[in-house]
Design a protein around this motif. Structure first.
Motif, PDB file in Angstrom:
ATOM      1  N   ARG A 375      84.194 -60.456 -25.068  1.00 45.92           N
ATOM      2  CA  ARG A 375      84.691 -59.262 -25.749  1.00 45.92           C
ATOM      3  C   ARG A 375      83.758 -58.066 -25.573  1.00 45.92           C
ATOM      4  NH1 ARG A 375      89.071 -56.434 -27.660  1.00 45.92           N
ATOM      5  NH2 ARG A 375      88.596 -55.335 -29.604  1.00 45.92           N
ATOM      6  N   TYR A 376      82.459 -58.305 -25.582  1.00 44.28           N
ATOM      7  CA  TYR A 376      81.530 -57.184 -25.692  1.00 44.28           C
ATOM      8  C   TYR A 376      80.529 -57.053 -24.541  1.00 44.28           C
ATOM      9  CZ  TYR A 376      83.314 -57.101 -30.441  1.00 44.28           C
ATOM     10  OH  TYR A 376      84.145 -57.051 -31.528  1.00 44.28           O
ATOM     11  N   VAL A 377      80.427 -58.039 -23.650  1.00 40.27           N
ATOM     12  CA  VAL A 377      79.380 -57.978 -22.623  1.00 40.27           C
ATOM     13  C   VAL A 377      79.958 -58.047 -21.218  1.00 40.27           C
ATOM     14  CG1 VAL A 377      77.205 -58.956 -21.802  1.00 40.27           C
ATOM     15  CG2 VAL A 377      77.775 -59.081 -24.242  1.00 40.27           C
ATOM     16  N   ALA A 378      80.548 -59.172 -20.849  1.00 45.11           N
ATOM     17  CA  ALA A 378      81.059 -59.380 -19.497  1.00 45.11           C
ATOM     18  C   ALA A 378      82.145 -60.437 -19.534  1.00 45.11           C
ATOM     19  CB  ALA A 378      79.937 -59.813 -18.553  1.00 45.11           C
ATOM     20  N   SER A 379      82.956 -60.476 -18.504  1.00 48.26           N
ATOM     21  CA  SER A 379      84.071 -61.418 -18.461  1.00 48.26           C
ATOM     22  C   SER A 379      83.577 -62.862 -18.554  1.00 48.26           C
ATOM     23  CB  SER A 379      84.859 -61.233 -17.162  1.00 48.26           C
ATOM     24  OG  SER A 379      85.936 -62.143 -17.097  1.00 48.26           O
ATOM     25  N   PHE A 380      84.129 -63.627 -19.502  1.00 49.86           N
ATOM     26  CA  PHE A 380      83.763 -65.030 -19.685  1.00 49.86           C
ATOM     27  C   PHE A 380      84.997 -65.926 -19.737  1.00 49.86           C
ATOM     28  CE2 PHE A 380      81.536 -68.656 -21.634  1.00 49.86           C
ATOM     29  CZ  PHE A 380      80.305 -68.582 -20.999  1.00 49.86           C
ATOM     30  N   LEU A 381      86.178 -65.324 -19.752  1.00 49.13           N
ATOM     31  CA  LEU A 381      87.425 -66.080 -19.783  1.00 49.13           C
ATOM     32  C   LEU A 381      87.988 -66.131 -18.374  1.00 49.13           C
ATOM     33  CD1 LEU A 381      89.689 -67.456 -21.416  1.00 49.13           C
ATOM     34  CD2 LEU A 381      90.749 -65.208 -21.674  1.00 49.13           C
ATOM     35  N   PRO A 382      88.052 -67.312 -17.745  1.00 45.67           N
ATOM     36  CA  PRO A 382      88.459 -67.370 -16.336  1.00 45.67           C
ATOM     37  C   PRO A 382      89.970 -67.323 -16.160  1.00 45.67           C
ATOM     38  CG  PRO A 382      87.992 -69.575 -17.126  1.00 45.67           C
ATOM     39  CD  PRO A 382      87.697 -68.638 -18.277  1.00 45.67           C
ATOM     40  N   HIS A 383      90.394 -66.812 -15.023  1.00 46.29           N
ATOM     41  CA  HIS A 383      91.783 -66.982 -14.636  1.00 46.29           C
ATOM     42  C   HIS A 383      91.926 -68.379 -14.015  1.00 46.29           C
ATOM     43  CE1 HIS A 383      90.672 -66.323 -10.409  1.00 46.29           C
ATOM     44  NE2 HIS A 383      90.006 -65.247 -10.809  1.00 46.29           N
ATOM     45  N   PRO A 384      93.145 -68.898 -13.880  1.00 43.26           N
ATOM     46  CA  PRO A 384      93.320 -70.285 -13.424  1.00 43.26           C
ATOM     47  C   PRO A 384      92.624 -70.615 -12.109  1.00 43.26           C
ATOM     48  CG  PRO A 384      95.393 -69.445 -14.289  1.00 43.26           C
ATOM     49  CD  PRO A 384      94.440 -68.282 -14.271  1.00 43.26           C
ATOM     50  N   GLY A 385      92.500 -69.639 -11.216  1.00 45.49           N
ATOM     51  CA  GLY A 385      91.864 -69.901  -9.931  1.00 45.49           C
ATOM     52  C   GLY A 385      90.401 -70.262 -10.028  1.00 45.49           C
ATOM     53  N   ARG A 386      89.775 -69.953 -11.147  1.00 49.02           N
ATOM     54  CA  ARG A 386      88.356 -70.260 -11.301  1.00 49.02           C
ATOM     55  C   ARG A 386      88.103 -71.653 -11.896  1.00 49.02           C
ATOM     56  NH1 ARG A 386      84.475 -66.395 -10.607  1.00 49.02           N
ATOM     57  NH2 ARG A 386      85.195 -64.248 -10.294  1.00 49.02           N
ATOM     58  N   LEU A 387      89.129 -72.308 -12.390  1.00 46.23           N
ATOM     59  CA  LEU A 387      88.914 -73.600 -13.045  1.00 46.23           C
ATOM     60  C   LEU A 387      88.377 -74.633 -12.073  1.00 46.23           C
ATOM     61  CD1 LEU A 387      92.061 -73.747 -15.356  1.00 46.23           C
ATOM     62  CD2 LEU A 387      89.725 -73.052 -15.927  1.00 46.23           C
ATOM     63  N   ALA A 388      88.866 -74.630 -10.825  1.00 48.47           N
ATOM     64  CA  ALA A 388      88.343 -75.559  -9.823  1.00 48.47           C
ATOM     65  C   ALA A 388      86.879 -75.261  -9.511  1.00 48.47           C
ATOM     66  CB  ALA A 388      89.186 -75.491  -8.553  1.00 48.47           C
ATOM     67  N   VAL A 389      86.517 -73.982  -9.530  1.00 51.31           N
ATOM     68  CA  VAL A 389      85.118 -73.595  -9.295  1.00 51.31           C
ATOM     69  C   VAL A 389      84.234 -74.127 -10.418  1.00 51.31           C
ATOM     70  CG1 VAL A 389      83.537 -71.647  -9.047  1.00 51.31           C
ATOM     71  CG2 VAL A 389      85.824 -71.555  -8.021  1.00 51.31           C
ATOM     72  N   ILE A 390      84.687 -73.985 -11.664  1.00 53.77           N
ATOM     73  CA  ILE A 390      83.920 -74.478 -12.809  1.00 53.77           C
ATOM     74  C   ILE A 390      83.760 -75.995 -12.717  1.00 53.77           C
ATOM     75  CG2 ILE A 390      83.968 -74.759 -15.322  1.00 53.77           C
ATOM     76  CD1 ILE A 390      85.395 -72.019 -15.427  1.00 53.77           C
ATOM     77  N   ALA A 391      84.844 -76.701 -12.346  1.00 56.99           N
ATOM     78  CA  ALA A 391      84.765 -78.157 -12.216  1.00 56.99           C
ATOM     79  C   ALA A 391      83.772 -78.557 -11.130  1.00 56.99           C
ATOM     80  CB  ALA A 391      86.149 -78.725 -11.904  1.00 56.99           C
ATOM     81  N   GLY A 392      83.804 -77.845  -9.996  1.00 59.34           N
ATOM     82  CA  GLY A 392      82.859 -78.154  -8.927  1.00 59.34           C
ATOM     83  C   GLY A 392      81.422 -77.904  -9.338  1.00 59.34           C
TER      84      GLY A 392
END
Length: 496
Positions: A375-392
């Motif tokens: 909300r106040y600093v930087a994007s922290f909520l991913p779009h669906p395309g980033r979920l595979a990146v987070i899992a990796g």
């Protein structure tokens, strides 16, 4: 005592949120539809008149949220402000592409995206046809070059600028802002001014902004590459520069957000202490890992991993250097765990309750603290395309974080051990960059993220470890948070 701390933390959070939300008072903030689907936000003062458009672009690994101090300041001053996420950044699902080293590659694509945002904002009924480009760091070069294209810019505000496109005549009405503690970029700001007058100094206006020939260099005191975005000097100078260009007189407030954001983050972290105290109490920690084995586990992977991975080239995740980071952390963590296991320090570390406690740690870090950051600093909520990146990334981050937590006693170890263990890991990343600077230079961008992670999340992990006697719980939970944080920070990139 824990209830007192909880109430104080919640009170400080409420006060900070109230102050930060107050900066939005009187503004209409809404999505801006842009050709190609670029996520963008339009900021307008409610009931205002027609005014110039200001297009705000963030730097590498940034997002719209990071640039909000400028967006709020200029919208409160009556300008029509459009802020957006570049390809590969923030909520933008389209990855960056092209050759990052060529002007006709990625740079040209980002310029085209900036132009699409400008055209969308100029089509708004409140836009008067004039446009300003404001960009930070990487985007400083983009906006300088875009100001010479179509739609051309009437003024440019370049923050932490590096650009080979600046000449004594172009772009029109250039204001360059840099932080005092980013010395090379401060020199670049003065160099841009001295193209017009070799004797120019900071805070000296050259030429005539009303005639399109203005130029000015500003050095914001006692701030660095990110702090310059929050400095009142930066915000005030940007507003006053545009007022001079367009013969306007603005009276809107300049939001002072940095201190409130720090208070909010500290209060949110502090809330983790009473929550940790609410967990089931565990047994006292076992005997400390012998010094020799500790030093072996702390230092061996720091030396071995960069050298072992140096010849390898991995391209699996669609994100710049994320493949390497995941592999580096994974191998590092496995070596740590192997050394600790050989010494018998993994026995009894994984009772059944470890897993739900680890889940609670991850939930607090991602949903609560991550929600504040988003909300106040930087994007922290991913779009669906980033979920595979987070899992990796989790495949590497969890073993590393688990090994580091067990090595340092999960909050019960002595301070020198914590500093040695974490310092060795950071040194190993810097060694990797030194061995392959061209391929891994973007790792330097995330080093501050990891340092901040250790400071914020590492503190909470210590509270969990001391309360539960289970270093593994904090380690696993924070490994998931680390994977998430890195997965939403790295720009997505598609080769070609």
């Amino acid at each position: 005592m824990r209830w007192i701390v909880a109430l104080m933390a919640l009170g400080a959070m409420a006060l900070s949120i109230w102050a930060l939300e107050r900066d939005r008072s009187g503004l209409v903030i809404a999505p801006l539809a842009v050709e190609g689907g670029t996520p963008a936000t339009l900021y307008l003062r409610a009931g205002g008149s027609v005014a110039p458009v200001v297009v705000i672009a963030h730097g590498f690994a940034g997002s719209r949220q990071l640039m909000e101090p400028f967006a709020l300041t200029l919208a409160q001053a009556g300008y029509v402000v459009a802020s957006f996420d570049f390809e590969g950044h923030g909520r933008n699902p389209r990855p960056m592409s092209g050759n990052v080293d060529a002007l006709d590659g990625t740079t040209r694509m980002l310029m085209a995206e900036t132009a699409r945002v400008a055209r969308a904002a100029l089509a708004h009924p409140r836009a008067d046809g004039r446009v300003v480009y404001l960009g930070h760091s990487m985007a400083s070069d983009i906006v300088v070059r875009q100001a010479l294209e179509e739609p051309a810019g009437d003024a440019v505000v370049a923050v932490s600028m590096f650009s080979g496109a600046v000449t004594a005549e172009a772009p029109r009405n250039l204001l360059v802002i840099a932080g005092e503690w980013e010395a090379r970029l401060a020199e670049e700001a003065l160099r841009a001014a001295r193209q017009v007058d070799p004797g120019a100094e900071a805070f000296e206006t050259l030429g005539d902004p009303a005639a399109g020939t203005g130029r000015r260099a500003v050095i914001a005191p006692k701030v660095e590459h990110v702090g310059v975005l929050y400095a009142p000097v930066s915000l005030t100078e940007a507003r006053d520069w545009l007022d001079a260009v367009f013969a306007r007189q603005s009276d809107g407030p300049v939001p002072v957000r940095g201190g409130w954001i720090v208070l909010l983050l500290v209060a949110t972290v502090a809330l983790g202490w009473p929550l940790a105290r609410a967990l089931p109490a565990g047994a006292a920690p076992g005997p400390e890992i012998p010094r020799g084995r500790f030093l072996l586990a702390a230092l061996l992977p720091a030396v071995v991993v960069p050298l072992a991975l140096w010849p390898l080239e991995v391209r699996v995740l669609p994100v710049l250097v994320a493949d390497y980071v995941a592999l580096h952390m994974g191998v590092y963590g496995l070596i740590l765990l192997a050394i600790l296991g050989q010494g018998g320090h993994l026995r009894g570390a994984f009772p059944a309750r470890v897993w739900w406690i680890a889940g609670a740690v991850a939930l607090f870090g991602i949903a609560v603290l991550g929600g504040v950051i988003d909300r106040y600093v930087a994007s922290f909520l991913p779009h669906p395309g980033r979920l595979a990146v987070i899992a990796g990334l989790a495949l590497g981050a969890v073993p590393f974080s688990l090994g580091e937590a067990l090595l340092t006693g999960g909050g019960t170890g002595r301070l020198w051990r914590v500093l040695v263990a974490r310092g060795a890991f950071l040194a190993s990343l810097m060694a990797a960059v030194a061995l392959d600077f061209a391929g891994l230079m973007f790792l330097l961008i995330i080093l501050p993220v990891i340092v901040l992670f250790f400071a914020l999340f590492g503190t909470m992990s210590g509270w969990v470890g001391r309360r539960t006697g289970l270093p593994a719980a904090g380690g696993i939970g924070l490994g998931l948070v680390l994977a998430w944080a890195l997965g939403v920070t790295f720009p997505m990139f598609a080769a070609g």
